[in-house]
Design a protein around this motif. Structure first.
Motif, PDB file in Angstrom:
ATOM      1  N   TYR A  19      36.270  40.783  39.431  1.00 34.26           N
ATOM      2  CA  TYR A  19      36.724  41.692  40.487  1.00 34.26           C
ATOM      3  C   TYR A  19      35.566  41.801  41.471  1.00 34.26           C
ATOM      4  N   ARG A  51      40.567  40.523  42.963  1.00 35.05           N
ATOM      5  CA  ARG A  51      40.426  39.559  41.864  1.00 35.05           C
ATOM      6  C   ARG A  51      40.126  38.163  42.411  1.00 35.05           C
ATOM      7  N   ILE A  82      36.739  45.931  33.243  1.00 37.49           N
ATOM      8  CA  ILE A  82      37.338  46.953  34.119  1.00 37.49           C
ATOM      9  C   ILE A  82      37.434  48.321  33.438  1.00 37.49           C
ATOM     10  N   HIS A 137      36.249  40.616  35.023  1.00 37.56           N
ATOM     11  CA  HIS A 137      37.539  41.343  34.968  1.00 37.56           C
ATOM     12  C   HIS A 137      37.740  42.057  33.634  1.00 37.56           C
ATOM     13  N   GLU A 197      45.407  42.000  42.239  1.00 38.88           N
ATOM     14  CA  GLU A 197      45.427  40.925  41.250  1.00 38.88           C
ATOM     15  C   GLU A 197      45.941  39.614  41.848  1.00 38.88           C
TER      16      GLU A 197
END
Length: 345
Positions: free
Chosen positions: A21, A16, A60, A57, A78
């Motif tokens: 990501y 992250r 995901i 993100h 994270e």
């Protein structure tokens, strides 16, 4: 990044960075190929470059299932603190390791079939096996000849199979190469470590209440499964409340060739129907999973068969009751998997 990557070198690390990501180096190359996203390069010092591939993100749930279905293990790293409140590097940690056999993500799981993780402990002439569906809490074990274990693998169709490191050759000779596998250290496959892990989980002083105390190889396989939950950061497993013994003499055991030729779950020709596909008129994912289990494990005892037929006959002869219960079942949703999500927070 390298500290996190060293913890799970064989997994794709989703790292992250702000709202994204990111994956780097070899992970980035594989990720871009699987997901069809752009692979870029970034200067890493004056003479070298590092490959880079990332996605927002909030996407995901779109991308994670594709990676897992491609047979990848995915470590999710994270940011563990607010970047605005620190002047140094933001503290990060791996919060979950998603593998083909361990997932709670609705987009990864097939609603109408179990997502079994299997573990095999092989001895000289026999083996123990355990099956765990972390998404429903079902936990089963058995032991017997290699031939029997092979039939169980064919019937339960696990998404991932664990076994002892160094036994790759014997595993492939006995069970073939069609399963997604992962190997673990020798010490995990000792009776003392396995028994201790099971007793800690169930908070009991023995395994007698589960009727598995005589299955030494089965106990080792079962304890190793729980250890795997620990290393994949899935140690919250309060919904796994019992370990059941698969009783060999209760069912007709079909080998993989019989199952394939009868086209129980997979068709021999593209686009053709399967027996389970034709039969499955169930109204809930739980019913669909149960029906698959019944097809895979035909009963042998005539009294049990007649009990089941009596229930079917009752609903068949009482349409009003049948429709009334059907309406209620449709409203329940996938209660098994919902309860599991509550249990793991």
């Amino acid at each position: 990044y390298y500290q996190m990557k060293d913890k799970h070198p064989d997994a794709i690390l989703l790292f992250r960075v702000g709202d994204f990501y990111e994956t780097f180096s070899d992970d980035a190359i594989r990720t871009s190929e699987i997901l069809g996203i752009t692979l870029t390069k970034r200067a890493n010092g004056s003479a070298s470059y590092v490959e880079l591939a990332g996605f927002p993100h909030h996407s995901i749930d779109t991308y994670l299932p594709k990676l897992v279905r491609a047979g990848m293990r995915v470590a999710i790293c994270e940011q563990l603190e607010d970047p605005k409140k620190t002047k140094t590097l933001v503290k990060r940690g791996i919060v979950e390791l998603v593998t083909p056999g361990v997932s709670y993500n609705d987009n990864v799981l097939e609603h109408r079939e179990n997502n079994f993780l299997a573990c095999i402990h092989m001895e000289k002439n026999s083996a123990g096996i355990a099956f765990l569906d972390a998404s429903t809490g079902e936990f089963l074990t058995a032991e017997g000849s290699f031939e029997y274990i092979d039939k169980l693998l064919g019937n339960f169709q696990p998404k991932e199979v664990l076994y002892q490191r160094g036994k790759e050759k014997i595993f492939h000779e006995l069970f073939g190469g069609k399963f997604y596998t992962f190997t673990m250290d020798d010490w995990v496959f000792t009776e003392s470590a396995a028994k201790d892990r099971l007793l800690r989980h169930f908070e009991t002083s023995s395994l007698k209440g589960f009727g598995v105390q005589t299955l030494r190889n089965g106990i080792i396989a079962s304890g190793a499964v729980l250890h795997y939950l620990d290393i994949t950061k899935h140690s919250q497993a309060a919904h796994v409340t019992q370990l059941s013994r698969i009783e060999e003499d209760k069912y007709v055991w079909l080998d993989k060739f019989t199952g394939r030729n009868l086209e129980l779950f997979g068709a021999l020709n593209d686009g053709a129907s399967t027996l389970s596909g034709v039969m499955d008129k169930t109204l809930s994912p739980m019913g669909a999973r149960l029906l698959k289990r019944w097809i895979a494990l035909p009963l042998k005892d005539s009294a049990s068969i007649n009990d089941r037929l009596s229930v079917v006959n009752h609903f068949f002869g009482n349409e009003k009751v049948s429709h009334s219960i059907g309406d209620k079942i449709q409203q329940i949703g996938d209660l098994e998997r919902i309860i599991s999500k509550v249990a793991v927070g």
